[in-house]
Design a protein around this motif. Structure first.
Motif, PDB file in Angstrom:
ATOM      1  N   HIS A   2      -8.482 -28.155  -9.890  1.00  0.00           N
ATOM      2  CA  HIS A   2      -9.569 -29.020  -9.430  1.00  0.00           C
ATOM      3  C   HIS A   2     -10.780 -28.879 -10.346  1.00  0.00           C
ATOM      4  O   HIS A   2     -11.384 -27.818 -10.446  1.00  0.00           O
ATOM      5  N   PHE A   3     -11.131 -29.975 -11.006  1.00  0.00           N
ATOM      6  CA  PHE A   3     -12.260 -29.996 -11.935  1.00  0.00           C
ATOM      7  C   PHE A   3     -12.545 -31.454 -12.272  1.00  0.00           C
ATOM      8  O   PHE A   3     -11.734 -32.350 -11.986  1.00  0.00           O
ATOM      9  N   SER A   4     -13.686 -31.706 -12.864  1.00  0.00           N
ATOM     10  CA  SER A   4     -14.015 -33.043 -13.350  1.00  0.00           C
ATOM     11  C   SER A   4     -14.994 -32.888 -14.505  1.00  0.00           C
ATOM     12  O   SER A   4     -15.375 -31.767 -14.866  1.00  0.00           O
ATOM     13  N   ASP A   5     -15.423 -34.000 -15.069  1.00  0.00           N
ATOM     14  CA  ASP A   5     -16.373 -33.895 -16.174  1.00  0.00           C
ATOM     15  C   ASP A   5     -17.793 -33.656 -15.664  1.00  0.00           C
ATOM     16  O   ASP A   5     -18.697 -33.380 -16.465  1.00  0.00           O
ATOM     17  N   GLN A  63      -7.943 -36.815 -10.597  1.00  0.00           N
ATOM     18  CA  GLN A  63      -8.462 -35.517 -10.173  1.00  0.00           C
ATOM     19  C   GLN A  63      -7.634 -34.995  -8.997  1.00  0.00           C
ATOM     20  O   GLN A  63      -7.354 -35.730  -8.059  1.00  0.00           O
ATOM     21  N   HIS A  64      -7.214 -33.756  -9.078  1.00  0.00           N
ATOM     22  CA  HIS A  64      -6.395 -33.172  -8.028  1.00  0.00           C
ATOM     23  C   HIS A  64      -7.248 -32.315  -7.104  1.00  0.00           C
ATOM     24  O   HIS A  64      -8.193 -31.649  -7.545  1.00  0.00           O
ATOM     25  N   TRP A  65      -6.873 -32.320  -5.826  1.00  0.00           N
ATOM     26  CA  TRP A  65      -7.505 -31.439  -4.854  1.00  0.00           C
ATOM     27  C   TRP A  65      -6.486 -30.408  -4.387  1.00  0.00           C
ATOM     28  O   TRP A  65      -5.266 -30.629  -4.461  1.00  0.00           O
ATOM     29  N   ILE A  66      -6.995 -29.282  -3.912  1.00  0.00           N
ATOM     30  CA  ILE A  66      -6.111 -28.295  -3.302  1.00  0.00           C
ATOM     31  C   ILE A  66      -5.554 -28.858  -2.000  1.00  0.00           C
ATOM     32  O   ILE A  66      -6.073 -29.832  -1.448  1.00  0.00           O
ATOM     33  N   ASP A  67      -4.479 -28.239  -1.493  1.00  0.00           N
ATOM     34  CA  ASP A  67      -3.865 -28.690  -0.252  1.00  0.00           C
ATOM     35  C   ASP A  67      -4.775 -28.379   0.936  1.00  0.00           C
ATOM     36  O   ASP A  67      -5.324 -27.277   1.036  1.00  0.00           O
ATOM     37  N   PRO A  68      -4.935 -29.331   1.866  1.00  0.00           N
ATOM     38  CA  PRO A  68      -5.884 -29.152   2.965  1.00  0.00           C
ATOM     39  C   PRO A  68      -5.292 -28.367   4.146  1.00  0.00           C
ATOM     40  O   PRO A  68      -4.096 -28.425   4.418  1.00  0.00           O
ATOM     41  N   ALA A 103     -18.299 -31.771 -24.192  1.00  0.00           N
ATOM     42  CA  ALA A 103     -17.440 -30.605 -23.936  1.00  0.00           C
ATOM     43  C   ALA A 103     -16.817 -30.676 -22.552  1.00  0.00           C
ATOM     44  O   ALA A 103     -15.638 -30.345 -22.364  1.00  0.00           O
ATOM     45  N   ALA A 104     -17.593 -31.133 -21.570  1.00  0.00           N
ATOM     46  CA  ALA A 104     -17.096 -31.208 -20.190  1.00  0.00           C
ATOM     47  C   ALA A 104     -15.983 -32.248 -20.038  1.00  0.00           C
ATOM     48  O   ALA A 104     -15.171 -32.161 -19.107  1.00  0.00           O
ATOM     49  N   ARG A 105     -15.938 -33.222 -20.954  1.00  0.00           N
ATOM     50  CA  ARG A 105     -14.900 -34.254 -20.850  1.00  0.00           C
ATOM     51  C   ARG A 105     -13.547 -33.781 -21.377  1.00  0.00           C
ATOM     52  O   ARG A 105     -12.514 -34.371 -21.056  1.00  0.00           O
ATOM     53  N   ILE A 106     -13.544 -32.723 -22.178  1.00  0.00           N
ATOM     54  CA  ILE A 106     -12.298 -32.274 -22.801  1.00  0.00           C
ATOM     55  C   ILE A 106     -11.231 -31.884 -21.767  1.00  0.00           C
ATOM     56  O   ILE A 106     -10.073 -32.329 -21.868  1.00  0.00           O
ATOM     57  N   PRO A 107     -11.547 -31.053 -20.757  1.00  0.00           N
ATOM     58  CA  PRO A 107     -10.500 -30.704 -19.789  1.00  0.00           C
ATOM     59  C   PRO A 107      -9.932 -31.913 -19.056  1.00  0.00           C
ATOM     60  O   PRO A 107      -8.716 -31.973 -18.799  1.00  0.00           O
ATOM     61  N   VAL A 108     -10.779 -32.895 -18.732  1.00  0.00           N
ATOM     62  CA  VAL A 108     -10.297 -34.094 -18.054  1.00  0.00           C
ATOM     63  C   VAL A 108      -9.365 -34.876 -18.985  1.00  0.00           C
ATOM     64  O   VAL A 108      -8.285 -35.337 -18.586  1.00  0.00           O
ATOM     65  N   GLU A 109      -9.789 -35.019 -20.224  1.00  0.00           N
ATOM     66  CA  GLU A 109      -8.952 -35.710 -21.214  1.00  0.00           C
ATOM     67  C   GLU A 109      -7.613 -35.001 -21.383  1.00  0.00           C
ATOM     68  O   GLU A 109      -6.549 -35.647 -21.408  1.00  0.00           O
ATOM     69  N   GLN A 110      -7.643 -33.670 -21.443  1.00  0.00           N
ATOM     70  CA  GLN A 110      -6.413 -32.907 -21.611  1.00  0.00           C
ATOM     71  C   GLN A 110      -5.515 -33.039 -20.389  1.00  0.00           C
ATOM     72  O   GLN A 110      -4.283 -33.137 -20.516  1.00  0.00           O
ATOM     73  N   SER A 111      -6.105 -33.076 -19.214  1.00  0.00           N
ATOM     74  CA  SER A 111      -5.299 -33.201 -17.989  1.00  0.00           C
ATOM     75  C   SER A 111      -4.581 -34.546 -17.953  1.00  0.00           C
ATOM     76  O   SER A 111      -3.444 -34.636 -17.466  1.00  0.00           O
ATOM     77  N   MET A 112      -5.217 -35.583 -18.464  1.00  0.00           N
ATOM     78  CA  MET A 112      -4.560 -36.886 -18.503  1.00  0.00           C
ATOM     79  C   MET A 112      -3.382 -36.877 -19.488  1.00  0.00           C
ATOM     80  O   MET A 112      -2.330 -37.464 -19.220  1.00  0.00           O
ATOM     81  N   LEU A 113      -3.561 -36.173 -20.599  1.00  0.00           N
ATOM     82  CA  LEU A 113      -2.466 -36.054 -21.563  1.00  0.00           C
ATOM     83  C   LEU A 113      -1.286 -35.312 -20.957  1.00  0.00           C
ATOM     84  O   LEU A 113      -0.130 -35.558 -21.318  1.00  0.00           O
TER      85      LEU A 113
END
Length: 822
Positions: free
Chosen positions: A469-472, A140-145, A124-134
């Motif tokens: 910002h998220f990861s699996d 993986q994106h980070w917020i602006d520093p 389940a945790a891999r789904i958002p990462v997979e969707q972001s690649m699509l």
């Protein structure tokens, strides 16, 4: 005869006029001489009563002296000959890219929920990462520093140094440096003015001043140039005989975000000459130098702000003392609203480097007092345009840890956790203002992540509020508690102040949209209770499952229940419809029950098969005891006991590491322990925070001994104040978790829920005295820490209800003092 009299009087009037004219000239000359004499009388600084002194310049930016007005910040190294002052702005987040909106997780929500129901949490945790690649995220994106705006460089002639000191005055906001060189005393003073919104630098000496001043880009390390060149389009530093200026334009620009930043410094050299050498201003033989600087974001970079900024700084006073006096009226008022007195002692006079070392050996009352003041200073200096970032308002690096944005699953909440109890509710409005600016992005998050109305606050944000910002592993798009937690802090503003207009106009709309999200997100499980799926207990995973993805994390349930209760309370105040209030009441009735595990501890996850993982820095499942105690726990001794056991289980981990990493989790546990009335653990946590998390600049660390971070600057005063008083509207519990070694002391100016200010609470082993004020007539029940034998008061509205309870009838605007003897 008449002509003679007339002539006589004309002569007299002429003589009077002549004498008055001469007198005025004399007076003016005397005043100028006195002023010049006063300028020449440069004497060594007094060590500030509220503040600290240091015996050496900062070797690294993390040890720099701090000053700020909530919009601009300055970090002063304090080097006599080659000084660097890092200049910051609250909105100076460096865009790494044009941000994407939140991913379309909603289109795969059913798939995620089915995997979680089947126990396939990692899948389940891999789904958002997979969707972001699509969707083209690519990585993986980070917020602006948060990054430095520019450095102000001050160069002066080298020579042998003696009697060097640098210091910060918490009450005035000044960072000061002084030294002697070749028989001459030099001094530099800096502060960032709240009312005038300028950085002010004053240089003076017993002799002549020779210096060069310039603005320059913050140092770029050799391995950072690709990163910088991909993010910064241009920089331009200029100087003339009156102004220094600096401009920086960003590569990545989008509507509503700054395209760059600009700053102008007006420099006035009294009694000397000014020449220009490239981008440097060279000052020779001056009696004093005054620099005033304004910094602003530019949303349309093709149209420079430099002319406007020059006009602004030109309108400011040329008197350092006038600018300082105006600033202290605002800053000093905020700082002085609450005061802690534990008896003081010689340690309060230690230089900051010695104080930090002494604390590691033995914490004393004087050290606690100094750190209490320093922590509050750090936070109030950071709050204005925004709440504090992870680093407050300051950054001395292009690559700050976690981008030094706003981490909404714990850090920023701890950073603002003492603002209400320290009687500075006006500062919490910056927290509201930031979230209001992000509301359009929060609505996008709710819709795209969960196909829901309302708002969704991400775990991380800075220049925008989209959840990117998220990861699996760190499956942060599954955490739904951000808006509800924020709403709880904001609603507390109303409970403290009683400001119905601010509640109706700002706080309640945010609360209501937070509740709307749950109306659409929650669904009924087979047991007829609401299901939280997906769910997330920040950064922790069960002991028997490597994945952080889950169903029904305890924290998520606690946040939703608190939000609905608060919305019902607030809705009745602002006139919400009966239909909406009934809907929220019905939702509350179907919330799942908390679970106590086999070891007697409050479980972090509701499903019985999920085993608790105690070896962790977060205490998310104790959320119900962070602030106002959850009524479910008040009504249930078994839940309160389970919370105590959960604290003890986490303390095993903390004791093994002597406090350990991520001090904001330690602060949260201190708040919980105080609300549980556990004085021993509360005192133990205060000791750890005092010993291990302070820089020589009295900035605070994220981990023991390292990593510049302002979370604990918010949490340290919060834990102390919670140990001294707990309050709800109409109820006050005094000294609920007083550390055993605080035999006597006092706190002045602490605010309580229910529009009450505790003007003073003083205690000794023999008893206590308390003075309260309220702007409205009300009755308050006061619970004492011990049984009393007697009490005295001049008020006729005080009643004894039991050996430990007093009923106080407060009259609007009148102070009421009670002295209690044990």
């Amino acid at each position: 005869m008449a002509n003679g009299v007339r002539l006589f009087y004309e002569v007299v009037r002429w003589m009077q006029s002549f004498v008055m004219m001469r007198f005025k000239s004399f007076l003016l000359a005397w005043m100028m001489t006195a002023a010049l004499s006063s300028m020449a009388q440069v004497v060594p600084f007094d060590t500030p009563r509220c503040g600290f002194s240091s015996w050496m310049p900062a070797p690294v930016w993390e040890d720099a002296l701090l000053s700020g007005n909530g919009t601009m910040g300055a970090m002063v190294f304090g080097k006599p000959h080659d000084e660097t002052i890092i200049l910051n702005h609250a909105q100076c987040f460096l865009p790494n890219r044009i941000p994407k909106q939140a991913l379309d997780q909603a289109s795969r929500l059913d798939e995620i929920r089915q995997l979680l129901a089947d126990g396939k949490n990692q899948e389940a945790a891999r789904i958002p990462v997979e969707q972001s690649m699509l969707e083209g995220f690519g990585e993986q994106h980070w917020i602006d520093p948060l990054v430095p705006f520019a450095n102000l460089k001050v160069s002066m002639a080298a020579g042998n140094i003696s009697n060097y000191r640098r210091m910060v005055d918490f009450a005035t906001g000044e960072a000061k440096v002084e030294w002697e060189q070749n028989g001459q005393l030099f001094q530099r003073c800096l502060f960032v003015s709240r009312p005038d919104s300028v950085v002010v630098l004053h240089i003076r000496s017993t002799g002549k001043i020779n210096a060069s001043l310039s603005l320059a880009r913050h140092q770029v390390n050799w391995d950072q140039w690709n990163y910088i060149n991909n993010a910064i389009k241009s920089v331009a530093a200029e100087a003339d005989e009156k102004y220094l200026s600096y401009r920086t334009e960003f590569v990545h620009q989008w509507e509503g975000n700054p395209q760059g930043f600009e700053g102008v410094a007006r420099v006035k050299a009294v009694g000397g000459s000014v020449t220009v050498d490239g981008s440097q201003m060279v000052i020779a033989n001056a009696d004093e130098v005054l620099l005033t600087m304004a910094i602003e974001p530019n949303y349309h970079y093709h149209k420079s702000l430099l002319p406007v900024l020059k006009e602004r700084v030109d309108r400011k006073s040329s008197s350092y003392q006038q600018l300082l006096t105006s600033h202290v009226q605002v800053h000093g008022d905020l700082f002085s609203r609450v005061k802690l007195d534990l008896g003081g002692g010689a340690d309060g006079a230690l230089q900051s480097e010695a104080l930090v070392l002494r604390a590691r050996q033995q914490v004393s009352p004087a050290i606690i007092e100094k750190q209490f003041d320093a922590a509050r200073y750090n936070i109030l200096s950071s709050v204005g345009t925004n709440p504090p970032t992870l680093q407050g308002i300051w950054s001395g690096t292009w690559t700050p840890p976690w981008s030094s944005g706003f981490t909404h699953d714990g850090n920023v909440e701890v950073a603002v956790s003492h603002l209400l109890s320290s009687n500075t509710p006006d500062l919490l409005k910056a927290y509201m203002a930031y979230h209001e600016r992000m509301m359009p992005h929060y609505r996008d998050n709710a819709r795209k992540l969960y196909n829901a109305r309302g708002i969704y606050v991400p775990a991380h944000s800075s220049s925008h509020g989209w959840n990117i910002h998220f990861s699996d592993v760190w499956c942060l798009s599954f955490w739904t508690g951000g808006a509800g937690w924020t709403a709880g802090i904001l609603y507390d503003h109303y409970l403290y102040t009683g400001d119905k207009q601010y509640l109706a106009g700002h706080i309640y709309p945010f609360m209501k949209e937070s509740a709307w999200f749950y109306e659409d997100f929650l669904f009924k499980g087979n047991d007829g209770k609401w299901a939280f799926s997906p769910s997330y207990s920040p950064e922790n995973n069960p002991a028997n499952d490597p994945s952080q993805a889950c169903i029904n994390a305890t924290m998520d349930v606690m946040i939703a229940k608190e939000l609905l209760r608060n919305c019902i309370e607030a809705g009745k105040v602002v006139g919400e419809s009966k239909a909406q209030l009934k809907k929220w009441n019905d939702m509350l009735a179907a919330m799942p029950n908390y679970r106590i595990n086999d070891e007697g501890a409050l479980a972090e996850w509701l499903p019985a098969h999920m085993q608790d993982n105690y070896h962790h820095r977060h205490v998310s499942h104790l959320y119900a005891l962070y602030e106002r105690i959850d009524p479910d726990f008040v009504a249930s001794p078994s839940l309160m006991e389970a919370a105590r056991v959960a604290v003890e289980k986490r303390m095993v981990h903390r004791r093994r590491e002597n406090g350990g990493e991520m001090v904001f989790g330690l602060a949260q546990m201190g708040m919980v322990a105080a609300n549980l009335g556990d004085a021993q653990i509360t005192g133990e946590i205060i000791q750890w925070m005092s010993k291990y998390y302070w820089a020589p600049s009295l900035a605070t660390y994220h981990n023991s001994g390292n990593l510049f971070n302002m979370d604990m600057s918010g949490g340290f005063p919060a834990v102390i104040l919670r140990a001294l008083a707990y309050s709800e509207p109409g109820k006050v519990k005094l000294l609920p978790a007083l550390p055993a070694d605080w035999k006597q002391g006092a706190v002045d100016g602490m605010a309580l829920r229910g529009q009450v200010v505790m003007n003073r609470l003083a205690w000794t082993p023999a008893g206590l005295e308390v003075t309260l004020t309220s702007p409205v007539d009300q009755t308050v029940t006061v619970e004492l820490p011990r049984a009393m034998t007697a009490f005295t008061t001049d008020a006729k509205t005080v009643r004894r209800r039991s050996d430990r309870l007093l009923s106080l009838g407060l009259l609007a605007g009148k102070t009421l003092k009670v002295v209690v003897k044990y």
